[in-house]
Design a protein around this motif. Structure first.
Motif, PDB file in Angstrom:
ATOM      1  N   ILE A 178     -44.449  -0.496 -29.620  1.00 61.81           N
ATOM      2  CA  ILE A 178     -42.913  -1.826 -29.126  1.00 61.81           C
ATOM      3  C   ILE A 178     -41.878  -1.246 -29.785  1.00 61.81           C
ATOM      4  N   TYR A 179     -41.079  -1.541 -29.182  1.00 63.81           N
ATOM      5  CA  TYR A 179     -39.941  -1.073 -29.519  1.00 63.81           C
ATOM      6  C   TYR A 179     -38.837  -2.612 -29.527  1.00 63.81           C
ATOM      7  N   HIS A 180     -37.976  -2.428 -30.543  1.00 65.00           N
ATOM      8  CA  HIS A 180     -37.084  -3.877 -30.913  1.00 65.00           C
ATOM      9  C   HIS A 180     -35.244  -3.243 -31.345  1.00 65.00           C
ATOM     10  N   VAL A 181     -34.939  -3.831 -30.052  1.00 60.72           N
ATOM     11  CA  VAL A 181     -33.782  -3.671 -30.011  1.00 60.72           C
ATOM     12  C   VAL A 181     -32.890  -4.470 -30.963  1.00 60.72           C
ATOM     13  N   PRO A 182     -31.086  -4.020 -31.714  1.00 61.60           N
ATOM     14  CA  PRO A 182     -30.419  -4.892 -32.379  1.00 61.60           C
ATOM     15  C   PRO A 182     -29.866  -6.795 -31.735  1.00 61.60           C
ATOM     16  N   GLY A 183     -30.766  -7.553 -31.896  1.00 60.61           N
ATOM     17  CA  GLY A 183     -30.021  -9.073 -31.688  1.00 60.61           C
ATOM     18  C   GLY A 183     -31.534  -9.562 -31.228  1.00 60.61           C
ATOM     19  N   GLN A 184     -32.855  -8.872 -30.981  1.00 63.50           N
ATOM     20  CA  GLN A 184     -33.800  -9.721 -30.713  1.00 63.50           C
ATOM     21  C   GLN A 184     -34.693 -10.428 -31.832  1.00 63.50           C
ATOM     22  N   GLU A 185     -35.702 -11.333 -31.065  1.00 67.30           N
ATOM     23  CA  GLU A 185     -35.944 -12.444 -32.873  1.00 67.30           C
ATOM     24  C   GLU A 185     -36.354 -11.606 -34.031  1.00 67.30           C
ATOM     25  N   HIS A 186     -37.772 -10.229 -33.546  1.00 67.98           N
ATOM     26  CA  HIS A 186     -38.154  -9.720 -34.732  1.00 67.98           C
ATOM     27  C   HIS A 186     -37.401  -8.221 -35.163  1.00 67.98           C
ATOM     28  N   TYR A 187     -36.238  -8.133 -35.255  1.00 70.92           N
ATOM     29  CA  TYR A 187     -35.842  -7.103 -35.131  1.00 70.92           C
ATOM     30  C   TYR A 187     -35.114  -6.956 -36.963  1.00 70.92           C
ATOM     31  N   GLY A 188     -34.433  -8.101 -37.410  1.00 73.33           N
ATOM     32  CA  GLY A 188     -34.322  -8.212 -38.471  1.00 73.33           C
ATOM     33  C   GLY A 188     -36.079  -7.967 -39.472  1.00 73.33           C
ATOM     34  N   LYS A 189     -36.658  -8.104 -39.287  1.00 68.68           N
ATOM     35  CA  LYS A 189     -37.965  -8.461 -40.508  1.00 68.68           C
ATOM     36  C   LYS A 189     -39.012  -6.954 -39.550  1.00 68.68           C
ATOM     37  N   THR A 190     -38.659  -6.116 -38.841  1.00 68.96           N
ATOM     38  CA  THR A 190     -39.087  -5.055 -38.662  1.00 68.96           C
ATOM     39  C   THR A 190     -39.186  -4.272 -39.021  1.00 68.96           C
ATOM     40  N   ARG A 191     -39.978  -3.363 -39.959  1.00 70.33           N
ATOM     41  CA  ARG A 191     -39.508  -2.304 -40.929  1.00 70.33           C
ATOM     42  C   ARG A 191     -39.886  -1.222 -40.084  1.00 70.33           C
TER      43      ARG A 191
END
Length: 217
Positions: A178-191
Motif C-alpha cells: 500500500i502506498y500513502h501520499v502526503p495529506g492522507q490520514e496515515h501518511y505521517g505515522k507510516t515508517r
C-alpha cells in the motif's frame, strides 16, 4: 511425575495454531494468495516479484513478474483450494501447501516454470524445477534472477529519500503493498523499512507499476 514432565515439555515446544485455509482463491501474485479470506504464502516455492524483469535470448527485457502473476491468476483465480497450514511468516501470512482439485498447486507452478523451488525452506520441488529447466518450460528459456536474489538486491540498493520522492510504499502485516501520499490520514505515522521491501516512490504511477495500491484513506 511423568505426566508433569510431559506437560512441561509440551509447554516448551513452539506453538503453531493457524487453521488450515480453505475456500475460494484470489491471486495476489505468483506465490501469495487469499484463500477463503486468509492470506497464504505458498510453501516451498518462490515466484518472481511483480516488478521483476527477465531477459529473452535476443536481449529483450520483459516484465516476467507481471506475466507470472497473470498466468497464475488465469489458472487459479476463483477456484477452490484446500490448504494445510505449516507456519506463519514475518508478514503474518500463513505458509501453507495448497491443493486445487487433486493437484499440489506449488508443484504444478514449479513444473510449468512459473515459480522456483525455494530450497532454503524445502527440497520438495527440487526435481520438478530441474525437469522444467531441462525442457525450457516457462521462465527457463530466458535469463532471470532468482526472486530471493532480486529482493536482496532491492534491499541493498540505495533508496530515494523523502526529499526526492515523497510517496511511502508500505508493506502491511499481511503482505499487502500500500502506498500513502502526503495529506492522507496515515501518511505521517507510516515508517519505511527497506529490509521489509518497503520503499519511497516519486509518483503514483511508479508505485502502481511496481505493484502497490493507493491507501483508501
Amino acid at each position: 511425575m511423568l505426566r508433569v514432565c510431559a506437560v512441561f515439555v509440551l509447554c516448551l515446544l513452539p506453538q503453531f495454531a493457524a487453521a488450515d485455509p480453505n475456500g475460494r482463491i484470489r491471486v495476489i501474485d505468483g506465490d501469495t494468495w487469499d484463500v477463503g479470506g486468509d492470506r497464504v504464502r505458498l510453501f516451498g516455492i518462490d515466484a518472481p516479484e511483480v516488478d521483476q524483469t527477465c531477459q529473452r535470448p535476443n536481449g529483450e527485457v520483459w516484465a516476467c513478474g507481471q506475466w507470472v502473476s497473470q498466468q497464475v491468476r488465469k489458472q487459479y483465480d476463483g477456484k477452490s483450494a484446500s490448504c494445510t497450514a505449516l507456519d506463519t511468516d514475518r508478514y503474518g501470512r500463513i505458509v501453507a501447501r495448497c491443493a486445487v482439485g487433486r493437484e499440489d498447486a506449488g508443484r504444478v507452478m514449479v513444473s510449468d516454470g512459473l515459480a522456483f523451488a525455494y530450497r532454503k525452506y524445502s527440497m520438495d520441488y527440487d526435481l520438478d524445477e530441474k525437469a522444467a529447466a531441462v525442457n525450457g518450460r516457462g521462465l527457463h528459456g530466458d535469463q532471470f534472477q532468482r526472486p530471493a536474489q532480486f529482493r536482496a538486491a532491492k534491499r541493498s540498493a540505495v533508496q530515494p529519500s523523502r526529499q526526492d520522492c515523497p510517496i511511502k510504499g508500505n508493506v502491511s502485516s499481511k503482505g499487502t503493498r500500500i502506498y500513502h501520499v502526503p495529506g492522507q490520514e496515515h501518511y505521517g505515522k507510516t515508517r519505511i523499512n527497506p529490509s521489509k521491501g518497503e520503499r519511497w516512490f516519486c509518483s503514483e504511477a511508479e508505485a502502481q507499476q511496481a505493484g502497490w495500491r493507493r491507501a483508501r484513506r
